[in-house]
Scaffold this motif. Structure first.
Motif, PDB file in Angstrom:
ATOM      1  N   THR A  35      51.020  48.469  28.496  1.00 41.19           N
ATOM      2  CA  THR A  35      50.132  48.861  29.579  1.00 41.19           C
ATOM      3  C   THR A  35      48.890  49.482  28.991  1.00 41.19           C
ATOM      4  O   THR A  35      48.895  49.967  27.869  1.00 41.19           O
ATOM      5  CB  THR A  35      50.792  49.871  30.540  1.00 41.19           C
ATOM      6  OG1 THR A  35      50.994  51.090  29.823  1.00 41.19           O
ATOM      7  CG2 THR A  35      52.111  49.358  31.069  1.00 41.19           C
ATOM      8  N   GLY A 202      49.123  43.077  37.672  1.00 41.43           N
ATOM      9  CA  GLY A 202      49.275  44.525  37.747  1.00 41.43           C
ATOM     10  C   GLY A 202      48.139  45.350  37.214  1.00 41.43           C
ATOM     11  O   GLY A 202      48.211  46.584  37.225  1.00 41.43           O
ATOM     12  N   TYR A 203      47.066  44.728  36.725  1.00 43.47           N
ATOM     13  CA  TYR A 203      45.924  45.506  36.224  1.00 43.47           C
ATOM     14  C   TYR A 203      45.245  46.195  37.398  1.00 43.47           C
ATOM     15  O   TYR A 203      44.925  45.572  38.405  1.00 43.47           O
ATOM     16  CB  TYR A 203      44.946  44.583  35.503  1.00 43.47           C
ATOM     17  CG  TYR A 203      43.822  45.305  34.802  1.00 43.47           C
ATOM     18  CD1 TYR A 203      44.074  46.084  33.674  1.00 43.47           C
ATOM     19  CD2 TYR A 203      42.517  45.207  35.253  1.00 43.47           C
ATOM     20  CE1 TYR A 203      43.047  46.738  33.012  1.00 43.47           C
ATOM     21  CE2 TYR A 203      41.484  45.861  34.598  1.00 43.47           C
ATOM     22  CZ  TYR A 203      41.758  46.628  33.478  1.00 43.47           C
ATOM     23  OH  TYR A 203      40.735  47.284  32.833  1.00 43.47           O
ATOM     24  N   PRO A 206      49.339  48.616  39.410  1.00 41.56           N
ATOM     25  CA  PRO A 206      50.672  48.347  38.874  1.00 41.56           C
ATOM     26  C   PRO A 206      51.762  48.258  39.934  1.00 41.56           C
ATOM     27  O   PRO A 206      52.776  47.595  39.728  1.00 41.56           O
ATOM     28  CB  PRO A 206      50.911  49.535  37.919  1.00 41.56           C
ATOM     29  CG  PRO A 206      49.917  50.574  38.322  1.00 41.56           C
ATOM     30  CD  PRO A 206      48.742  49.840  38.854  1.00 41.56           C
ATOM     31  N   HIS A 207      51.542  48.912  41.096  1.00 44.83           N
ATOM     32  CA  HIS A 207      52.523  48.835  42.182  1.00 44.83           C
ATOM     33  C   HIS A 207      52.254  47.672  43.127  1.00 44.83           C
ATOM     34  O   HIS A 207      53.047  47.417  44.038  1.00 44.83           O
ATOM     35  CB  HIS A 207      52.539  50.140  42.981  1.00 44.83           C
ATOM     36  CG  HIS A 207      52.931  51.335  42.179  1.00 44.83           C
ATOM     37  ND1 HIS A 207      52.018  52.248  41.701  1.00 44.83           N
ATOM     38  CD2 HIS A 207      54.150  51.755  41.746  1.00 44.83           C
ATOM     39  CE1 HIS A 207      52.648  53.186  41.017  1.00 44.83           C
ATOM     40  NE2 HIS A 207      53.932  52.910  41.014  1.00 44.83           N
ATOM     41  N   PRO A 209      51.003  44.062  42.211  1.00 39.59           N
ATOM     42  CA  PRO A 209      50.526  42.866  41.496  1.00 39.59           C
ATOM     43  C   PRO A 209      50.629  41.633  42.399  1.00 39.59           C
ATOM     44  O   PRO A 209      51.327  40.672  42.089  1.00 39.59           O
ATOM     45  CB  PRO A 209      51.476  42.789  40.301  1.00 39.59           C
ATOM     46  CG  PRO A 209      52.759  43.356  40.828  1.00 39.59           C
ATOM     47  CD  PRO A 209      52.372  44.431  41.813  1.00 39.59           C
TER      48      PRO A 209
END
Length: 310
Positions: A35, A202-203, A206-207, A209
């Motif tokens: 990440t 997810g960039y 992240p919750h 995507p």
């Protein structure tokens, strides 16, 4: 086919094609292995940074090819589409706007009952850094100063690759027929979709995507595109918008860590950031109201956009 339409199509094919190619070959594999907040290795984060900057220059490359199609000389064309000094005072405005968005986000957050935390403490916790005797408030000041410096130098230079494409060439081409605000909305949608492969893994979200994250980021891009276009027109250059873009990237992590909760609801790329950014856009629009600002393009000493009112 009309030469200008062909130039637009080729510009978009290059900007999207090369960016998506980098995403699937390099950046997405890096994201899946680590990440950005906690890279598995220092070198992994460095490679993401290097290829991320290269990605930001895919619109610039598209502009160069488009200029060739249009028959403009490279130097003259880049100057005409905004790569020039312009009004220097708007460089400071571009520098200040991301921090104004931060302050407005904090104000709205307090009013709406968001849980606000010290970003310095959060960063030290994430990275296992001991603050020792350092005052957390002093740490925030140092972080802000660092963000301003990085955002106005290295980050702004990286952002110039995008701004030359979106607020330089694309705004210049669409603005004549559609006006600044409608053009800025269209460019915002294009800009958001240009990030789609990264958002969908997810960039930034992240919750989320998924299409929820992509839709929210596209809305954010629309509002930021309006502000960046306002700066481009006010400053008569893409440099102020590049400065703002660079500072957004520099301070974004600090803003995000100032709020507890799902990033889709907070700032800078959630609902709170959307409302705060829209507030700034509205204030600038009120300032510009009644003034005849226009995108100026020069080729061989002649102004092409003569009567473009925004």
């Amino acid at each position: 086919m009309n030469r200008r339409i062909l130039a637009l199509i080729v510009f978009l094919l290059i900007a999207f094609g090369l960016a998506y190619l980098l995403d699937y070959l390099v950046l997405i594999p890096i994201l899946k292995s680590s990440t950005i907040q906690r890279p598995s290795a220092w070198s992994t984060g460095l490679w993401f940074l290097v290829f991320g900057i290269i990605r930001m220059y895919t619109p610039f490359l598209g502009v160069i090819v488009a200029l060739f199609i249009l028959g403009y000389r490279l130097k003259r064309g880049l100057i005409g589409y905004g790569l020039r000094g312009g009004r220097a005072e708007y460089i400071l405005v571009g520098m200040a706007i991301p921090y104004a968005i931060y302050l407005v986000s904090l104000a709205y957050g307090l009013l709406l009952g968001y849980q606000i935390v010290n970003p310095a403490a959060m960063i030290s916790k994430i990275q296992n850094i001991e603050l020792g005797e350092m005052d957390p408030n002093m740490m925030i000041v140092l972080m802000l100063l660092s963000a301003v410096f990085n955002g106005s130098t290295i980050n702004a230079l990286a952002a110039l690759g995008e701004e030359m494409g979106w607020r330089g060439f694309l705004l210049g081409e669409l603005g004549e027929k559609l006006g600044m605000y409608f053009s800025a909305i269209i460019i915002g949608v294009i800009w958001g979709l240009w990030h789609a492969p990264l958002i969908l893994v997810g960039y930034n979200y992240p919750h989320h995507p998924d299409l929820i994250g992509l839709s929210m980021f596209t809305l954010i891009c629309i509002v930021w595109s309006i502000i960046l276009s306002q700066l481009r027109v006010l400053g008569r250059s893409v440099i102020p918008s590049s400065i703002m873009h660079g500072n957004i990237n520099a301070v974004a992590g600090m803003i995000l860590l100032s709020f507890k909760g799902d990033e889709i609801y907070t700032s800078p790329v959630g609902l709170l950031g959307l409302v705060a950014s829209a507030t700034i856009a509205l204030l600038i629009a009120l300032y510009m109201r009644g003034k005849n600002y226009r995108v100026e393009f020069y080729e061989k000493g002649e102004e092409v956009f003569d009567n473009v009112e925004y």
